[in-house]
Scaffold this motif. Structure first.
Motif, PDB file in Angstrom:
ATOM      1  N   CYS A  71       0.852  -1.181   0.000  1.00  0.00           N
ATOM      2  CA  CYS A  71       0.000   0.000   0.000  1.00  0.00           C
ATOM      3  C   CYS A  71       0.892   1.237   0.000  1.00  0.00           C
ATOM      4  O   CYS A  71       2.093   1.160   0.296  1.00  0.00           O
ATOM      5  CB  CYS A  71      -0.948   0.004   1.201  1.00  0.00           C
ATOM      6  N   TYR A  72       0.280   2.363  -0.308  1.00  0.00           N
ATOM      7  CA  TYR A  72       1.048   3.613  -0.281  1.00  0.00           C
ATOM      8  C   TYR A  72       1.275   4.034   1.166  1.00  0.00           C
ATOM      9  O   TYR A  72       0.483   3.714   2.064  1.00  0.00           O
ATOM     10  CB  TYR A  72       0.309   4.703  -1.049  1.00  0.00           C
ATOM     11  N   ASP A  74       1.005   6.916   2.494  1.00  0.00           N
ATOM     12  CA  ASP A  74      -0.075   7.763   3.003  1.00  0.00           C
ATOM     13  C   ASP A  74      -1.249   6.907   3.494  1.00  0.00           C
ATOM     14  O   ASP A  74      -1.857   7.214   4.515  1.00  0.00           O
ATOM     15  CB  ASP A  74      -0.545   8.731   1.908  1.00  0.00           C
ATOM     16  N   THR A  75      -1.555   5.845   2.750  1.00  0.00           N
ATOM     17  CA  THR A  75      -2.656   4.951   3.166  1.00  0.00           C
ATOM     18  C   THR A  75      -2.333   4.281   4.494  1.00  0.00           C
ATOM     19  O   THR A  75      -3.187   4.177   5.376  1.00  0.00           O
ATOM     20  CB  THR A  75      -2.906   3.888   2.092  1.00  0.00           C
ATOM     21  N   SER A  78      -2.373   6.829   7.447  1.00  0.00           N
ATOM     22  CA  SER A  78      -3.644   7.509   7.710  1.00  0.00           C
ATOM     23  C   SER A  78      -4.438   6.843   8.828  1.00  0.00           C
ATOM     24  O   SER A  78      -5.437   7.395   9.296  1.00  0.00           O
ATOM     25  CB  SER A  78      -4.483   7.543   6.427  1.00  0.00           C
ATOM     26  N   ASP A 109      -5.870  -0.235  -0.898  1.00  0.00           N
ATOM     27  CA  ASP A 109      -6.114   1.198  -0.966  1.00  0.00           C
ATOM     28  C   ASP A 109      -6.779   1.723   0.303  1.00  0.00           C
ATOM     29  O   ASP A 109      -7.029   2.923   0.441  1.00  0.00           O
ATOM     30  CB  ASP A 109      -6.965   1.549  -2.181  1.00  0.00           C
ATOM     31  N   GLU A 110      -7.059   0.804   1.255  1.00  0.00           N
ATOM     32  CA  GLU A 110      -7.663   1.239   2.518  1.00  0.00           C
ATOM     33  C   GLU A 110      -7.366   0.185   3.592  1.00  0.00           C
ATOM     34  O   GLU A 110      -7.497  -1.019   3.348  1.00  0.00           O
ATOM     35  CB  GLU A 110      -9.174   1.430   2.371  1.00  0.00           C
TER      36      GLU A 110
END
Length: 411
Positions: A71-72, A74-75, A78, A109-110
């Motif tokens: 995952c990124y 930032d993900t 967060s 993505d989450e």
């Protein structure tokens, strides 16, 4: 499947598929799954400095299975509170096959924390399911053996729970034997290793009881002991299982399935074996009660025997025989007197009867000069002269004998 069946004949030893074709087809099949929500526990986090991607290892809480997740940054960052190894998460991801490395990974993505409320709600739903299936039924719970040959102990390595169980058990029964299996008691690898240790101890014929022990911790730390696979494994054990997880207020689901629920590991050490001092005290008490009972019984029997021996029939049996001899002599004399009296009375009666008989006898009358005349023909006694016809033969009976006579006609 239809496409696969149609394309299968294309390959042969002479016309094989290149690696790239196989990789493309595998990637195409995997891509069909699409985006999915995945529940798991973060086993490893890898972040390279300056890199925009974070690499995770997502492990199944109940099995030795894991998937790679990317995952990124930032993900990943967060999430609040921050994710760490051991966190229980729900990931929205799409499976991807990387042809270059020939590896499968989830592209997320989450990421969401599984909150305490959601965990408790899941546990409550699982608890209702297991209860409906009868895993908590009191009638199926078995009584642990009074004195097990070997106690199986599944606990953390060098943990306080291990020391508490062994120390308290040895204080109560110094000869107690343990078969210890040290396993992780929290984290993503806990459940699979606990299941393996449980199966190994359950298969050991020398192990008569198994103790699952862990010290206190948060609800998240104790989650492995509410795992469905572990609960069903405990239910399927042929060996009685004692659960000693956390403190008295902690109630993981395995507590409801186990045959005995112990409030703490210390309590498990006290309940898994008997107290030697207490058993000795009970034995001494029972021995004392038995001695008193036997002494009381012997005293009673001794008093009864003394009373029986003091009776005249045993103390001086000749007195009883003398008394009976006197009674027999008295009865013999009485019988002799009664018999003589009766014989005398009978003789007197006979004498009187003979006298009366003689006084009434015709012979006595004939001795006074009387005779009895009978017809010779039929011995009929004649009472009237007309009864004898002239010329009839007569027999005259006298006191001294008989005379023959003939009737002659009168003048």
């Amino acid at each position: 499947m239809a496409e696969s069946a149609a394309e299968a004949p294309r390959t042969s030893p002479d016309e094989p598929w290149p690696v790239r074709v196989v990789s493309q087809k595998i990637s195409a099949w995997i891509a069909r799954l699409g985006w999915v929500w995945v529940d798991g526990q973060i086993a490893q986090v890898s972040r390279r400095p300056g890199a925009g991607l974070v690499f995770l290892t997502l492990r199944d809480p109940s099995a030795e299975m894991s998937l790679s997740v990317t995952c990124y940054r930032d993900t990943f960052e967060s999430c609040d509170p921050p994710l760490r190894e051991g966190s229980r998460v729900v990931v929205h991801a799409k499976p991807e096959f990387y042809a270059g490395r020939g590896s499968l990974s989830l592209r997320a993505d989450e990421l969401r924390h599984v909150g305490l409320g959601e965990l408790l709600a899941r546990l409550e739903r699982l608890k209702k399911v297991l209860a409906a299936e009868g895993l908590f039924a009191p009638e199926r719970k078995r009584r642990p053996p009074f004195l097990p040959r070997t106690v199986g102990l599944v606990t953390g390595r060098a943990s306080a729970a291990e020391r508490d169980v062994q120390k308290n058990a040895a204080a109560r029964w110094p000869a107690v034997r343990f078969a210890v299996r040290n396993v992780p008691v929290q984290g993503p690898t806990a459940v699979p290793q606990i299941l393996d240790a449980l199966a190994e101890l359950d298969a050991d014929p020398e192990v008569d009881v198994i103790v699952l022990a862990r010290g206190g911790g948060s609800v998240e730390d104790l989650l492995p002991f509410s795992d469905e696979a572990l609960c069903r494994a405990v239910f399927g054990c042929r060996t009685p299982v004692l659960s000693a997880i956390g403190h008295e207020t902690d109630t993981p689901l395995v507590d409801f399935v186990a045959d005995v629920r112990c409030s703490t590991p210390t309590d498990a050490g006290k309940r898994v074996v008997p107290d030697l001092a207490e058993e000795r005290r009970v034995i001494e008490q029972h021995r004392y009660q038995l001695d008193r009972a036997v002494t009381h019984l012997l005293d009673g029997e001794r008093r009864w025997l003394s009373a029986v021996r003091s009776r005249p029939v045993l103390a001086r049996p000749e007195l009883l025989l003398s008394g009976r001899r006197d009674e027999v002599d008295g009865l013999r004399d009485r019988a002799r007197r009664v018999l003589a009296h009766r014989v005398d009375a009978a003789g007197s009666d006979l004498h009187h009867t003979v006298a009366r008989l003689r006084s009434l006898s015709p012979l006595t009358t004939m001795q006074r000069g009387y005779a009895v005349v009978q017809r010779a023909a039929d011995d009929a006694v004649l009472r009237d002269p007309a009864d004898a016809a002239p010329g009839a033969a007569l027999r005259v009976r006298l006191a001294g004998g008989e005379l023959a006579a003939t009737v002659r006609p009168g003048p």
